[in-house]
Design a protein around this motif. Structure first.
Motif, mmCIF file in Angstrom:
data_model
loop_
_atom_site.group_PDB
_atom_site.id
_atom_site.type_symbol
_atom_site.label_atom_id
_atom_site.label_comp_id
_atom_site.label_asym_id
_atom_site.label_seq_id
_atom_site.Cartn_x
_atom_site.Cartn_y
_atom_site.Cartn_z
ATOM 1 N N LYS A 1 -7.358 -4.246 -4.049
ATOM 2 C CA LYS A 1 -6.939 -3.218 -5.008
ATOM 3 C C LYS A 1 -5.423 -3.019 -5.119
ATOM 4 C CE LYS A 1 -7.422 1.229 -4.152
ATOM 5 N NZ LYS A 1 -7.993 2.583 -4.004
ATOM 6 N N PRO A 2 -4.674 -2.924 -4.005
ATOM 7 C CA PRO A 2 -3.259 -2.545 -4.183
ATOM 8 C C PRO A 2 -2.341 -3.658 -4.679
ATOM 9 C CG PRO A 2 -3.847 -2.582 -1.844
ATOM 10 C CD PRO A 2 -5.054 -3.018 -2.599
ATOM 11 N N SER B 1 -8.038 -10.188 0.974
ATOM 12 C CA SER B 1 -7.475 -9.584 -0.238
ATOM 13 C C SER B 1 -6.439 -10.514 -0.861
ATOM 14 C CB SER B 1 -6.790 -8.261 0.080
ATOM 15 O OG SER B 1 -7.652 -7.415 0.778
ATOM 16 N N SER C 1 0.849 -1.191 0.000
ATOM 17 C CA SER C 1 0.000 0.000 0.000
ATOM 18 C C SER C 1 0.888 1.246 0.000
ATOM 19 C CB SER C 1 -0.939 -0.025 1.208
ATOM 20 O OG SER C 1 -1.771 -1.156 1.113
ATOM 21 N N ASP D 1 5.425 0.329 3.877
ATOM 22 C CA ASP D 1 5.136 -0.555 2.747
ATOM 23 C C ASP D 1 6.335 -0.558 1.805
ATOM 24 O OD1 ASP D 1 2.666 -1.292 3.717
ATOM 25 O OD2 ASP D 1 1.683 0.454 2.835
ATOM 26 N N PRO E 1 -1.885 -7.731 -1.268
ATOM 27 C CA PRO E 1 -2.101 -6.941 -0.060
ATOM 28 C C PRO E 1 -2.160 -7.838 1.181
ATOM 29 C CG PRO E 1 -3.739 -6.453 -1.769
ATOM 30 C CD PRO E 1 -3.010 -7.678 -2.204
ATOM 31 N N TRP F 1 0.431 -1.898 -10.802
ATOM 32 C CA TRP F 1 0.164 -1.773 -9.364
ATOM 33 C C TRP F 1 -1.251 -1.221 -9.238
ATOM 34 C CZ3 TRP F 1 0.617 3.067 -6.149
ATOM 35 C CH2 TRP F 1 0.352 2.799 -4.785
ATOM 36 N N ARG F 2 -2.081 -1.886 -8.549
ATOM 37 C CA ARG F 2 -3.463 -1.514 -8.293
ATOM 38 C C ARG F 2 -4.384 -1.915 -9.443
ATOM 39 N NH1 ARG F 2 -4.173 3.987 -5.203
ATOM 40 N NH2 ARG F 2 -4.132 4.888 -7.296
#
Ligand code: AMP
Ligand code: MG
Length: 397
Positions: free
Chosen positions: A276-277, A297, A247, A252, A292, A268-269
């Motif tokens: 999402k990340p 996730s 993140s 991170d 993540p 990325w993402r």
């Protein structure tokens, strides 16, 4: 956020970089669930000889009905050394070699034995109860196509066709690296601020089920030197799967340290909830996934992006997850920006599969996810999917 990659775009970027690994010889005994790299061809005609489908008597069909002399008895595994002459029958077991001269087998229930003779009341046809040589497959024909997963039935087919070993893409070697200073192993005492590490086991189990050979590494703390050492080791694998640390927080570190180690980031993402990340990159032929840290996730990111890569590396031609169709049993609000994968309980009904979303969909709620059998795909958009709406879902197995 409109510029985030869609799930399909991200999957495409992964699959473009996940060609099959080199093939190796694999003995059939170790080939279950492996993927064939080349078509496997029969070594022999199957059956290898005309064989009896029944326990009975080998006869000439044009001598039925009639009375015939029992000349010999043929057990399975015996070679048929003598031909059947007119007026004769030979007792034969299922799988026995139908002798030259015979063209049919009359089942034992249809004859009356009279000393050394049999009496056959009805006529039978030429070919009855005889499995012709090569009737299943002929020598040189393809038994199992390239790209097929070796299911039990296919393994049986290969064995029956006399094939002792097959060519399969090497199994991908995967390194799993959980990151996070707060992580402890179950069984250890927790100090303030610490939690138990779950992702390593989730991801290792998923990787193994997908066909990878897994090295689960001990979790590393959020420290650059620790990340560097562990990632350098992990990058020796075909696939690296990290969890956590992708993140935007100051702790991170995964993407930054990977970049220093020569990993080229591909994306990325992704527009997906949860997860999402997610980050994906490559270093030479090594595929590097940064999932993540929230366990749900990580689980979802694996199913959507890592599992297809593992399958593609083994040469599966259609490696993307295969969704089934079912019906929601409760209304579900759509996320305006991200496609969502909703944990649900799956029930079979007369009207087909029914999917009941679980309460507690937040991405840290791994304990609640234990009650889920499926991930329901809820496409991004306005409004809601109503009770009874038709949806795509993936089984969680
Ligand atoms: P991160 O992606 O590192 O920001 O982590 C997001 C959340 O997931 C945090 O609450 C972490 O404590 C948690 N988390 C990270 N890694 C793990 C793990 N391996 N097992 C369980 N929870 C984790
Ligand atoms: Mg973290």
């Amino acid at each position: 956020m409109a510029d985030l990659l869609s799930i399909a775009e991200a999957q495409q970027l992964v699959l473009e970089r996940a060609g099959p690994l080199p093939a190796e010889n694999v003995p059939l005994e170790g080939a279950a669930r492996r993927v064939l790299a080349e078509p496997a061809r029969a070594e022999i005609d199957l059956p290898p000889f005309p064989s009896s489908a029944m326990d009975g008597y080998a006869v000439r069909a044009d001598e039925t009905p009639g009375r015939l002399r029992i000349e010999a008895r043929i057990a399975a595994g015996n070679p048929a050394t003598v031909a059947l002459e007119p007026g004769q029958a030979m007792g034969i077991a299922t799988g026995g070699v139908v002798p030259d001269g015979a063209d049919a087998v009359i089942p034992i229930e249809y004859v009356v034995e009279l000393g050394n003779d049999i009496e056959i009341a009805g006529a039978i046809e030429s070919g009855d109860n005889v499995r012709p040589r090569g009737g299943d497959i002929r020598a040189g024909e393809v038994v199992v196509e390239a790209g097929s997963v070796l299911t039990p039935a296919r393994l049986g087919a290969l064995a029956a066709a006399g094939i002792p070993q097959v060519r399969c893409a090497r199994r991908p070697r995967a390194a799993v690296l959980p990151t996070g200073t707060e992580l402890r192993r179950p069984g250890e005492p927790l100090a303030a601020g610490e939690i138990y590490e779950a992702n390593g086991l989730i991801l290792s189990a998923q990787l193994e089920a997908a066909g990878a050979v897994v090295e689960l590494m001990p979790a590393v703390g959020d420290d650059e030197a620790a990340h560097r050492g562990a990632l350098e080791h992990a990058l020796g694998a075909d696939v690296v799967v990290t969890s956590g640390g992708v993140s935007v927080g100051p702790h991170d570190l995964v993407r930054r340290v990977e970049a220093e180690l020569g990993v080229e980031e591909v994306f990325w993402r992704v527009s997906v909830k949860p997860g999402k990340p997610i980050a994906f990159g490559v270093r030479e032929r090594t595929l590097v996934f940064g999932l993540p840290g929230n366990p749900v996730s990580a689980l979802v990111g694996f199913v959507l992006f890592v599992e297809p890569a593992i399958r593609a590396l083994q040469g599966v031609p259609d490696p993307l997850p295969r969704f089934d169709r079912g019906r929601l049993v409760a209304a579900r609000r759509r996320n305006p920006e991200r496609d969502e994968l909703v944990r649900a309980r799956l029930r079979r009904s007369e009207d087909g599969p029914l999917l009941e979303p679980l309460s507690g969909q937040e991405s840290h709620m791994i304990a609640r996810s234990a009650g889920a059998d499926a991930l329901v795909f809820v496409p991004r958009g306005d409004g809601e999917l109503g009770d009874g709406a038709s949806v795509d879902y993936l089984r969680l197995e």
